[in-house]
Design a protein around this motif. Structure first.
Motif, mmCIF file in Angstrom:
data_model
loop_
_atom_site.group_PDB
_atom_site.id
_atom_site.type_symbol
_atom_site.label_atom_id
_atom_site.label_comp_id
_atom_site.label_asym_id
_atom_site.label_seq_id
_atom_site.Cartn_x
_atom_site.Cartn_y
_atom_site.Cartn_z
ATOM 1 N N GLU A 57 -15.117 -52.062 -5.220
ATOM 2 C CA GLU A 57 -14.355 -51.015 -5.909
ATOM 3 C C GLU A 57 -14.851 -49.626 -5.523
ATOM 4 O O GLU A 57 -14.066 -48.721 -5.234
ATOM 5 C CB GLU A 57 -14.465 -51.209 -7.422
ATOM 6 C CG GLU A 57 -13.713 -50.177 -8.224
ATOM 7 C CD GLU A 57 -13.888 -50.374 -9.719
ATOM 8 O OE1 GLU A 57 -13.372 -49.534 -10.474
ATOM 9 O OE2 GLU A 57 -14.534 -51.350 -10.139
ATOM 10 N N GLN A 58 -16.164 -49.445 -5.509
ATOM 11 C CA GLN A 58 -16.730 -48.142 -5.156
ATOM 12 C C GLN A 58 -16.468 -47.802 -3.692
ATOM 13 O O GLN A 58 -16.137 -46.658 -3.363
ATOM 14 C CB GLN A 58 -18.229 -48.111 -5.460
ATOM 15 C CG GLN A 58 -18.544 -48.135 -6.937
ATOM 16 C CD GLN A 58 -17.938 -46.960 -7.676
ATOM 17 O OE1 GLN A 58 -18.018 -45.818 -7.237
ATOM 18 N NE2 GLN A 58 -17.312 -47.239 -8.792
ATOM 19 N N SER A 66 -17.722 -57.331 -6.691
ATOM 20 C CA SER A 66 -16.464 -56.662 -7.011
ATOM 21 C C SER A 66 -16.676 -55.170 -7.272
ATOM 22 O O SER A 66 -15.878 -54.333 -6.834
ATOM 23 C CB SER A 66 -15.835 -57.327 -8.231
ATOM 24 O OG SER A 66 -14.684 -56.624 -8.635
ATOM 25 N N MET A 67 -17.755 -54.833 -7.980
ATOM 26 C CA MET A 67 -18.036 -53.418 -8.258
ATOM 27 C C MET A 67 -18.349 -52.663 -6.967
ATOM 28 O O MET A 67 -17.929 -51.508 -6.792
ATOM 29 C CB MET A 67 -19.201 -53.311 -9.243
ATOM 30 C CG MET A 67 -18.852 -53.752 -10.644
ATOM 31 S SD MET A 67 -20.274 -53.860 -11.746
ATOM 32 C CE MET A 67 -20.820 -52.180 -11.794
ATOM 33 N N GLU A 79 -13.306 -56.121 -0.232
ATOM 34 C CA GLU A 79 -13.848 -57.300 -0.906
ATOM 35 C C GLU A 79 -13.665 -58.552 -0.061
ATOM 36 O O GLU A 79 -14.531 -59.418 -0.031
ATOM 37 C CB GLU A 79 -13.205 -57.480 -2.279
ATOM 38 C CG GLU A 79 -13.922 -58.480 -3.147
ATOM 39 C CD GLU A 79 -13.508 -58.403 -4.608
ATOM 40 O OE1 GLU A 79 -14.087 -59.149 -5.394
ATOM 41 O OE2 GLU A 79 -12.623 -57.609 -4.947
ATOM 42 N N PHE A 124 -7.142 -49.077 -4.571
ATOM 43 C CA PHE A 124 -7.065 -50.481 -4.975
ATOM 44 C C PHE A 124 -6.812 -51.387 -3.775
ATOM 45 O O PHE A 124 -7.430 -52.457 -3.640
ATOM 46 C CB PHE A 124 -5.963 -50.660 -6.026
ATOM 47 C CG PHE A 124 -5.777 -52.087 -6.450
ATOM 48 C CD1 PHE A 124 -6.696 -52.692 -7.282
ATOM 49 C CD2 PHE A 124 -4.700 -52.823 -5.997
ATOM 50 C CE1 PHE A 124 -6.541 -54.016 -7.670
ATOM 51 C CE2 PHE A 124 -4.539 -54.133 -6.370
ATOM 52 C CZ PHE A 124 -5.458 -54.743 -7.209
ATOM 53 N N GLN A 147 -9.915 -51.566 -1.806
ATOM 54 C CA GLN A 147 -10.873 -52.418 -2.513
ATOM 55 C C GLN A 147 -10.626 -53.879 -2.167
ATOM 56 O O GLN A 147 -11.568 -54.626 -1.890
ATOM 57 C CB GLN A 147 -10.759 -52.218 -4.018
ATOM 58 C CG GLN A 147 -11.599 -53.180 -4.829
ATOM 59 C CD GLN A 147 -11.325 -53.098 -6.324
ATOM 60 O OE1 GLN A 147 -10.718 -52.150 -6.799
ATOM 61 N NE2 GLN A 147 -11.746 -54.097 -7.059
ATOM 62 N N SER A 148 -9.361 -54.284 -2.159
ATOM 63 C CA SER A 148 -9.032 -55.666 -1.812
ATOM 64 C C SER A 148 -9.439 -55.982 -0.384
ATOM 65 O O SER A 148 -9.991 -57.058 -0.105
ATOM 66 C CB SER A 148 -7.530 -55.906 -1.983
ATOM 67 O OG SER A 148 -7.149 -55.665 -3.311
ATOM 68 N N GLN A 184 -4.914 -43.632 -6.111
ATOM 69 C CA GLN A 184 -5.496 -44.750 -6.855
ATOM 70 C C GLN A 184 -4.987 -46.082 -6.311
ATOM 71 O O GLN A 184 -5.738 -47.054 -6.199
ATOM 72 C CB GLN A 184 -5.161 -44.632 -8.336
ATOM 73 C CG GLN A 184 -5.852 -43.485 -9.023
ATOM 74 C CD GLN A 184 -5.405 -43.349 -10.472
ATOM 75 O OE1 GLN A 184 -4.633 -44.153 -10.977
ATOM 76 N NE2 GLN A 184 -5.898 -42.323 -11.137
#
Length: 157
Positions: free
Chosen positions: A121-122, A117-118, A95, A88, A91-92, A84
């Motif tokens: 995240e995915q 952002s979504m 993005e 994360f 994801q950063s 997880q």
């Protein structure tokens, strides 16, 4: 000077097409009950070749489904805490790589930022699920889940 509004095109076409058929349809619509409409809709759907008619759930059925879904336990987190964390971090990274001025893709304003952002995240979650870049493996190696301290090069005296 007078203003002459245009006529109702749909109404004019319906009247010009077949006045008797128009009158019959108007009478059916004004005198029919909701059940008659549902029956007619079911017949029209069933008449379509190769497409089976599907029964629509009642309002009670839909409400029961919502209540059942609301009382179920929350979904369990996916992966270990290390995975997880890696998701994360990814994801950063993702993005920051997504284009900033792409309002045509993500939308404008707050909604566009949320969508962006979504998406990040995915993408980060899927990258981590596919093996990631090794952050989770390093964390698991440094902090094994057995409760024992991580191996070090020092020896106890």
């Amino acid at each position: 000077m007078s203003v002459q509004p245009p006529s109702d095109i749909v109404l004019d076409v319906a009247r010009a097409a077949d006045p008797a058929r128009y009158q019959a349809a108007a009478t059916k619509l004004t005198q029919g009950s909701p059940a008659t409409f549902t029956d007619a809709l079911g017949e029209a759907v069933a008449a379509r070749a190769g497409i089976p008619a599907m029964a629509q759930p009642s309002a009670d059925t839909v409400l029961t489904r919502f209540r059942t879904a609301a009382t179920q336990a929350a979904p369990k987190p996916k992966g270990t805490p290390a995975q997880q964390f890696e998701a994360f971090i990814l994801q950063s990274f993702v993005e920051s790589m997504l284009p900033q001025g792409a309002a045509a893709v993500f939308g404008k304003g707050n909604a566009g930022a949320i969508w962006r952002s979504m998406l990040a995240e995915q993408l980060g979650g899927q990258l981590a699920k596919a093996g990631g870049i090794g952050i989770a493996r390093m964390i698991d190696k440094a902090h094994p889940g057995t409760g024992e301290p991580a191996p070090t090069t020092r020896t106890k005296a």
